[in-house]
Design a protein around this motif. Structure first.
Motif, mmCIF file in Angstrom:
data_model
loop_
_atom_site.group_PDB
_atom_site.id
_atom_site.type_symbol
_atom_site.label_atom_id
_atom_site.label_comp_id
_atom_site.label_asym_id
_atom_site.label_seq_id
_atom_site.Cartn_x
_atom_site.Cartn_y
_atom_site.Cartn_z
ATOM 1 N N GLU A 13 3.988 -6.030 0.619
ATOM 2 C CA GLU A 13 4.577 -6.110 -0.574
ATOM 3 C C GLU A 13 5.447 -7.386 -1.047
ATOM 4 O O GLU A 13 5.306 -7.758 -2.112
ATOM 5 N N HIS A 45 5.333 -4.110 14.413
ATOM 6 C CA HIS A 45 4.465 -3.328 13.513
ATOM 7 C C HIS A 45 3.888 -4.484 12.587
ATOM 8 O O HIS A 45 4.474 -5.207 11.792
ATOM 9 N N HIS A 47 1.551 -6.082 9.777
ATOM 10 C CA HIS A 47 0.612 -6.374 8.536
ATOM 11 C C HIS A 47 0.153 -7.932 8.647
ATOM 12 O O HIS A 47 1.088 -8.738 8.942
ATOM 13 N N SER A 80 -0.564 -1.899 11.346
ATOM 14 C CA SER A 80 -0.364 -0.687 10.218
ATOM 15 C C SER A 80 -1.790 -0.582 9.667
ATOM 16 O O SER A 80 -2.804 -1.016 9.516
ATOM 17 N N GLY A 82 -1.725 1.491 7.166
ATOM 18 C CA GLY A 82 -1.248 1.757 5.777
ATOM 19 C C GLY A 82 -1.682 0.621 4.756
ATOM 20 O O GLY A 82 -2.015 0.867 3.608
ATOM 21 N N GLY A 83 -1.770 -0.519 5.380
ATOM 22 C CA GLY A 83 -2.158 -1.608 4.422
ATOM 23 C C GLY A 83 -1.357 -1.685 3.389
ATOM 24 O O GLY A 83 -0.298 -1.510 3.307
ATOM 25 N N SER A 104 -0.093 2.658 12.941
ATOM 26 C CA SER A 104 0.586 3.822 12.038
ATOM 27 C C SER A 104 -0.424 4.699 11.385
ATOM 28 O O SER A 104 -1.645 4.515 11.354
ATOM 29 N N PHE A 112 5.327 5.136 -4.676
ATOM 30 C CA PHE A 112 5.893 4.016 -3.922
ATOM 31 C C PHE A 112 5.968 3.127 -4.946
ATOM 32 O O PHE A 112 5.303 2.340 -5.385
ATOM 33 N N PHE A 117 1.211 5.520 -2.508
ATOM 34 C CA PHE A 117 0.429 5.410 -1.351
ATOM 35 C C PHE A 117 -0.165 6.690 -1.113
ATOM 36 O O PHE A 117 0.558 7.728 -0.670
ATOM 37 N N GLU A 229 9.681 -6.482 6.242
ATOM 38 C CA GLU A 229 8.843 -5.694 5.330
ATOM 39 C C GLU A 229 9.701 -4.836 4.686
ATOM 40 O O GLU A 229 9.384 -4.118 3.698
HETATM 41 N N1 KMH Z 1 2.551 -1.085 2.528
HETATM 42 C C1 KMH Z 1 2.730 0.573 2.257
HETATM 43 C C2 KMH Z 1 1.722 0.868 1.261
HETATM 44 C C3 KMH Z 1 2.400 1.505 7.176
HETATM 45 O O1 KMH Z 1 2.304 0.230 7.358
HETATM 46 O O2 KMH Z 1 1.767 2.250 7.655
HETATM 47 C C4 KMH Z 1 2.317 1.310 3.633
HETATM 48 C C5 KMH Z 1 3.042 0.967 4.915
HETATM 49 C C6 KMH Z 1 2.843 1.817 5.757
HETATM 50 O O3 KMH Z 1 3.578 0.123 5.059
#
Ligand code: KMH
Ligand code: ZN
Length: 275
Positions: A13, A45, A47, A80, A82-83, A104, A112, A117, A229
């Motif tokens: 985000e 974790h 992304h 992640s 979740g993305g 995750s 969200f 989400f 994050e």
């Molecule tokens: N970015 C969020 C919509 C995860 O990483 O698993 C979801 C999130 C959760 O960050």
């Protein structure tokens, strides 16, 4: 007792243009990971971003990221699933193909901010069972109290995760989810009694809830997740300079609480991650 510290350095985000310290390239991520490991993190974790610093689940980039983090650090790599809120389910499931040690697994749909989400029950079951089949250890992401009840249902119907140990992360203070308060954390801790014996939890507070949640988690016997994050402000009017700054603060508070950071190998033993 020691403390598991997870760093969530990037997320999907935060905008790189607005926050230049955010790690978005592979080199930036690897450097961040090394710095965070040096000051007390044991799990990362992850992304990732594309060449334009936008969130992506590109399979090649994910594989390169897992390989580079493994080569340069001893951190447990947790991708992640979740993305970003716009990512389709198929791409989120395909994250497991990049071969992480952990991923995750969010336990329900949540508002969200202005977005949703989405985590349908059938999607959660598919993610959980694919992780079981591949030996990927989940971290169950809990955005609201009812997500713990959903986890109880998941484990009752579909069995324990890979590694046999249940670990949840309470993600608190998302606009639309549970608040980042001591009271909410204690409510979750009570609900953990309905999960398998030995279930562990970490907690992360979004934005200005980062410190209250961190302190509440330490005092309640929980573990910690920090990173850009979740928080881009270190103190009022003071932007975060680096993820390592947040990990160092968490590690310092954990030491004050007589619960020093655990090493990655201790974290693997706790979480049931095969070395
Ligand atoms: N970015 C969020 C919509 C995860 O990483 O698993 C979801 C999130 C959760 O960050
Ligand atoms: Zn995330």
């Amino acid at each position: 007792m020691t403390t598991l510290i997870t760093v969530a350095p990037t997320g999907a985000e935060v905008d790189k243009a607005a926050v230049p310290a955010l790690p978005v390239t592979l080199d930036e991520l690897v450097l961040t990971a090394k710095e965070c490991e040096a000051v007390g993190a044991s799990v990362i974790h992850v992304h990732i971003r594309d060449a334009d610093a936008q969130p992506t689940l590109d399979q090649g980039r994910l594989r390169d990221t897992v390989a580079a983090l493994r080569a340069s650090t001893d951190l447990i790599v947790q991708l992640s699933s979740g993305g970003a809120v716009t990512d389709p389910e198929a791409a989120r499931l395909a994250v497991l193909d990049a071969g992480p040690e952990m991923a995750s697994c969010t336990m329900g749909t949540v508002n969200f901010g202005d977005d949703v989400f989405m985590n349908r029950w059938e999607f959660i079951v598919e993610l959980h069972t694919r992780m079981q089949d591949r030996g990927v250890v989940p971290e169950y992401e809990i955005f609201d109290l009812g997500h713990l009840t959903a986890l109880q249902r998941l484990l009752n119907k579909h069995g324990l995760p890979a590694g046999g140990h249940v670990h949840v992360d309470l993600v608190m203070g998302v606009p639309g989810g549970m608040p980042g308060t001591t009271e909410a954390l204690v409510a979750c801790k009570h609900a953990l009694r309905d999960l398998p014996p030995g279930t562990t939890f970490s907690a992360t507070g979004i934005g200005r809830t980062t410190l209250p949640v961190l302190l509440a988690s330490l005092s309640a016997g929980g573990h910690l997740r920090v990173g850009m994050e979740d928080t881009i402000t270190y103190a009022k009017g003071r932007p975060v300079e680096s993820n390592a700054q947040l990990v160092a603060r968490a590690a310092g508070l954990a030491r004050l609480a007589q619960r020093p950071p655990m090493t990655p190998s201790e974290a693997r033993a706790l979480l049931g991650v095969r070395p």
